[in-house]
Write a protein that holds these residues in place. Structure first.
Motif, PDB file in Angstrom:
ATOM      1  N   ASP A 521      37.135  20.051  46.937  1.00  0.00           N
ATOM      2  CA  ASP A 521      36.434  20.289  45.735  1.00  0.00           C
ATOM      3  C   ASP A 521      37.314  19.961  44.270  1.00  0.00           C
ATOM      4  OD1 ASP A 521      34.835  21.322  47.469  1.00  0.00           O
ATOM      5  OD2 ASP A 521      34.515  23.320  46.498  1.00  0.00           O
ATOM      6  N   TRP A 522      38.745  20.310  44.513  1.00  0.00           N
ATOM      7  CA  TRP A 522      39.673  20.104  43.343  1.00  0.00           C
ATOM      8  C   TRP A 522      40.361  18.872  43.264  1.00  0.00           C
ATOM      9  CZ3 TRP A 522      38.653  23.928  40.282  1.00  0.00           C
ATOM     10  CH2 TRP A 522      38.153  25.105  40.695  1.00  0.00           C
ATOM     11  N   ALA A 539      32.659  22.509  48.334  1.00  0.00           N
ATOM     12  CA  ALA A 539      32.536  22.908  49.921  1.00  0.00           C
ATOM     13  C   ALA A 539      32.631  21.740  50.845  1.00  0.00           C
ATOM     14  CB  ALA A 539      31.593  24.017  50.511  1.00  0.00           C
ATOM     15  N   MET A 540      33.235  20.649  50.311  1.00  0.00           N
ATOM     16  CA  MET A 540      33.389  19.310  50.827  1.00  0.00           C
ATOM     17  C   MET A 540      34.556  18.861  51.174  1.00  0.00           C
ATOM     18  SD  MET A 540      30.767  17.500  48.401  1.00  0.00           S
ATOM     19  CE  MET A 540      30.514  15.900  49.367  1.00  0.00           C
ATOM     20  N   GLU A 556      28.300  25.395  53.555  1.00  0.00           N
ATOM     21  CA  GLU A 556      27.113  26.003  52.444  1.00  0.00           C
ATOM     22  C   GLU A 556      27.554  25.575  51.145  1.00  0.00           C
ATOM     23  OE1 GLU A 556      24.440  27.169  52.892  1.00  0.00           O
ATOM     24  OE2 GLU A 556      24.500  27.394  55.183  1.00  0.00           O
ATOM     25  N   TYR A 557      26.566  25.306  50.195  1.00  0.00           N
ATOM     26  CA  TYR A 557      26.609  24.993  48.628  1.00  0.00           C
ATOM     27  C   TYR A 557      27.135  25.992  48.026  1.00  0.00           C
ATOM     28  CZ  TYR A 557      25.523  23.285  44.088  1.00  0.00           C
ATOM     29  OH  TYR A 557      25.604  23.081  42.872  1.00  0.00           O
ATOM     30  N   GLN A 558      28.333  25.841  47.218  1.00  0.00           N
ATOM     31  CA  GLN A 558      28.885  26.874  46.420  1.00  0.00           C
ATOM     32  C   GLN A 558      28.835  26.549  44.963  1.00  0.00           C
ATOM     33  OE1 GLN A 558      29.942  29.796  47.610  1.00  0.00           O
ATOM     34  NE2 GLN A 558      29.464  28.881  49.646  1.00  0.00           N
ATOM     35  N   PRO A 559      27.945  27.204  44.042  1.00  0.00           N
ATOM     36  CA  PRO A 559      27.744  26.851  42.630  1.00  0.00           C
ATOM     37  C   PRO A 559      29.181  26.635  42.079  1.00  0.00           C
ATOM     38  CG  PRO A 559      26.337  28.686  43.408  1.00  0.00           C
ATOM     39  CD  PRO A 559      27.252  28.547  44.210  1.00  0.00           C
ATOM     40  N   GLY A 560      29.349  25.863  41.176  1.00  0.00           N
ATOM     41  CA  GLY A 560      30.616  25.745  40.291  1.00  0.00           C
ATOM     42  C   GLY A 560      30.878  26.829  39.590  1.00  0.00           C
TER      43      GLY A 560
END
Length: 825
Positions: A521-522, A539-540, A556-560
């Protein structure tokens, strides 16, 4: 003070040449010399000769031919620093020579009103005993020059030369620089010893001393030697070249800085030599090297910081860093240096035993330190150090931001492990200093004793660092170290024994590290081996090595962090070409070019309990509208176009995979590319400004699974290929402006699911295709066809010149510009 780095031959002085340059090291180091001597240190000779029995100049030599000097002399002295060749070389064989230097000379005045002087210049010697001086600075108490005071000097010629200022930008980039004419007069006289002559090229207007502002300058040496040869004198074979400073009857100081010596055909240099290699040597400021077979390193930060090398492997040091508020710690080290090109495993096979006595007040540490060489990654340079801290002040930690990683026990001793890594950003690539500290739980107690003896096999510490999965360079040094941190004190390394293994070859590990991919993510993108790798979403992870298998995983998708709601957006893994440009630096490729992609991927289990889950495998094309760019976003037009090439998918395959919902989809038609037929569907927004259409190009027949023995466990393999440029042109032929291609990726788009995949290979090539030419008959026939006239088109004729899949007036216009040479008359 101005910082200087490597420079090169200016185009003002000579045409561009393939030159060898000897640059100054970008450190400020001093070896203190307090007696008459000469030698060679780090490829540069040094010499000092003093005729004043009542006063001794303070001569401090530095890497790269630089030196400092302070004096208070009645009688004369001279100092010199430069390159000495392994054997004499004809000046013509050396080719073009330039010398770039910077100087600062300050005097408090002359103590001898008649004989006081200060001189500085470039000095060369030849094998016949001749001295050739290019006298740059000359100042005297009575205002008279050396050639006026010594009647033996005779004028033998004149020369107009050029010197150049500012021929590098930031010390890194060659630029033209500012050239100025300088007039010289050439004098000669017989040497007093009867061996050879002295030649002096004296500026008609010498530079002065006590200047507040100085600039580095590059002077041409070759034109001086040519001018001497033009007088009929045999210049002979050159033995050395360097800068000299001499003075008498004065008190002053000088800082003379060699920026670079540029020699077109650099000869072999003489090896290092010392008057007495085992004699104690005092070091100040910053320096490193090898002496009496042992590596040394000093980073002195204050006036009182110094290190004395004691043969063969010891040192004594003293420092005062009580005012160190910026982590500029004074460092003193001695140990062994590894042969270049060794694996990090060489450190694991090493051991060190030492005894350090010390007396310090404040924050300090005594350690065994193993260091790995710098490794260049696409985005930054990586340095890796590990420290085994055997003694320290109470409560000492590497830094306030150091992270405690836990505990390691080695040979019954417990160590607290800290990650004290730091990064620096500035001009050029960033630097990442990976620093790991193993602090013995006895270290504070040892710090109060004032002495420590330690013996370490480095293997368990190196293994710990390696298992962190970080990038590691080649083995560099293994040393005993004192870190003065924020303290005042002294230390003496009284015993040191370092054991290194036989050479352990790198075997490609170093090169492999430069291809490492570890995205999340970062840290979401990297450019390697001509391809851009990226993850777009949360989450990738994408990890592996370029030119090897690459693993995809997504949870699972995590909101920014700054998301205003919990709405889920599509995510993607991308590998491909970015910032595609023509020769005029505008985005896009030529009409006869292809952007060819081939890929092989194993899709793992993709699962979801959410409604609307979908994924698609294939290509993604990002097209940019130059009109929008040039208007700075003010034009009432689309800013580009997105094209998704779907070779394999599951789910509804909607616009959610890229840009969210638009209007209802429109089926535009069918195109064929590379023998594959695609249905073309477009989502076209009603508002044009700051918006763009999204096009899905779907294979009419999806990719089928490929059987192979090496398919990853639990996966299904797919292989595909596409020509992104051809597809974009043919989409344009259906009425959607695809503008200019900026980026193309092999992509895996995911929405409302979790899963994994393994990319086995991806290739992306930009190729130029042959340009078809046309005859007058072709143009007449095609024109008649467009006008609706009855005309017979030759079998196999292809008049889709612009590749958009349609025969129209646009093709005719292009055909007119591609007339066969035989038809031009």
């Amino acid at each position: 003070m101005k910082k200087h780095t490597k420079g090169f031959l200016s185009a003002v002085i000579s045409a561009a040449l393939c030159t060898a340059s000897i640059p100054v090291q970008t450190v400020n180091a001093d070896i203190v010399i307090d007696h008459d001597c000469s030698g060679i240190d780090k490829s540069y000779y040094y010499e000092i000769a003093n005729n004043d029995k009542d006063s001794q100049p303070n001569f401090l030599i530095q890497p790269g031919g630089c030196f400092r000097c302070e004096w208070d002399n009645e009688e004369g002295f001279r100092t010199g620093r430069g390159l000495k060749f392994a054997s004499p070389v004809s000046y013509k064989e050396l080719g073009n020579i330039t010398y770039k230097y910077w100087k600062r000379i300050d005097t408090e005045g002359y103590t001898d009103s008649k004989n006081g002087y200060v001189r500085l210049g470039v000095r060369l010697h030849n094998s016949k005993g001749d001295v050739i001086d290019i006298l740059e600075v000359e100042d005297s108490a009575d205002g008279r020059s050396i050639v006026e005071k010594d009647e033996n000097y005779k004028e033998i010629g004149k020369l107009c030369s050029q010197e150049v200022f500012h021929d590098t930008l930031f010390g890194l980039i060659d630029v033209k620089g500012d050239a100025y004419a300088v007039d010289y007069t050439l004098y000669s006289c017989e040497n007093g010893d009867g061996k050879g002559k002295t030649f002096v090229f004296r500026r008609d207007v010498p530079m002065t001393i006590n200047n507040d502002i100085e600039d580095d300058r590059r002077i041409n040496i070759t034109d001086k030697l040519n001018a001497l040869a033009a007088t009929g004198y045999d210049v002979g074979d050159i033995t050395d070249i360097g800068l000299f400073l001499e003075s008498a009857g004065s008190k002053g100081s000088a800082y003379v800085y060699t920026v670079d010596v540029s020699i077109e055909n650099m000869p072999e240099l003489a090896p290092d030599e010392y008057e007495d290699e085992e004699a104690a040597v005092t070091l100040k400021d910053i320096d490193y090297g090898v002496r009496t077979g042992y590596y040394y390193h000093i980073e002195g930060r204050g006036e009182k910081d110094q290190m004395v090398l004691i043969a063969p492997s010891q040192f004594s040091a003293e420092w005062d860093a009580r005012d160190n508020s910026y982590n500029n710690d004074p460092i003193f080290e001695r140990g062994k240096q590894y042969e270049p090109g060794q694996s990090y495993k060489a450190i694991s096979g090493s051991s060190i035993e030492y005894t350090m006595d010390f007396e310090a007040s404040g924050s300090f540490a005594v350690s065994a330190a193993a260091k790995l060489g710098v490794i260049e990654m696409p985005e930054y340079y990586v340095y890796t150090d590990l420290y085994i801290v055997d003694a320290c002040s109470k409560g000492w930690v590497p830094s306030k931001n150091a992270q405690n990683l836990g505990k390691l026990t080695v040979d019954g001793v417990d160590y607290d492990v800290y990650d004290g890594s730091q990064s620096w950003m500035g001009t050029g690539k960033s630097q990442l200093k990976q620093r790991y500290y193993f602090i013995s739980r006895d270290a504070a107690e040892n710090g109060m004793k004032g002495t420590v003896t330690a013996k370490h096999d480095i293997a368990p510490f190196m293994e710990y660092v390696h298992n962190l999965g970080i990038v590691l360079g080649c083995a560099d040094v293994l040393v005993a170290q004192v870190n003065g941190s924020v303290s005042v004190g002294s230390a003496e390394l009284v015993k040191l024994d370092v054991e290194l293994p036989e050479f352990i070859a790198d075997e490609g590990e170093y090169e492999r590290m430069t291809r490492k991919i570890d995205l999340n993510d970062w840290h979401n993108s990297v450019y390697l081996k001509g391809l851009h790798y990226g993850v777009n979403g949360t989450a990738m992870t994408m990890y592996g090595y370029a030119d090897e298998k690459i693993n995809y995983e997504w949870g699972e998708y995590q909101p920014g962090v700054f998301a205003s709601n919990n709405a889920e957006f599509a995510r993607s893994f991308n590998i491909g070409l970015c910032e595609i440009q023509r020769e005029n630096y505008e985005y896009g490729c030529e009409s006869n070019e292809s952007l060819l992609f081939d890929y092989n991927i194993d899709i793992g289990d993709i699962s979801s309990d959410k409604e609307g889950s979908e994924w698609a495998l294939g290509g993604f094309i990002n097209c940019i509208n130059e009109e929008y760019l040039h208007s700075m976003g003010e034009a009432d037009c689309y800013f580009g176009c997105y094209i998704l090439i779907a070779d394999k998918w599951e789910g509804e395959l909607t616009s959610e995979l890229v840009y969210g919902s638009f209007r209802d989809p429109e089926k535009l038609g069918v195109i064929e590319s590379g023998g594959v037929k695609y249905d073309v569907i477009a989502y076209i927004p009603e508002v044009r400004k700051d918006n763009l259409p999204f096009v899905i190009v779907k294979r009419q027949k999806q990719l089928e699974a490929v059987e192979a023995d090496d398919v990853s466990d639990g996966c299904i393999r797919y292989e595909g290929s596409f020509d992104a440029a051809d597809i974009a042109r043919k989409v344009s032929g259906l009425g959607i402006d695809t503008y200019d291609i900026q980026d193309v990726y092999f992509t895996l788009k995911i929405f409302k699911n979790t899963g994994s995949a393994v990319v086995n290979s991806v290739s992306a090539k930009r190729t130029e295709n042959d340009i078809a030419v046309y005859t007058a008959d072709d143009i007449r026939n095609f024109k008649s066809f467009l006008l609706g006239e009855k005309i017979e088109i030759p079998t196999g004729a292809d008049y889709d010149v612009n590749g958009d899949g349609i025969w129209d007036i646009h093709d005719l216009c292009v055909m007119r510009s591609r007339i066969a040479p035989t038809e031009l008359n």
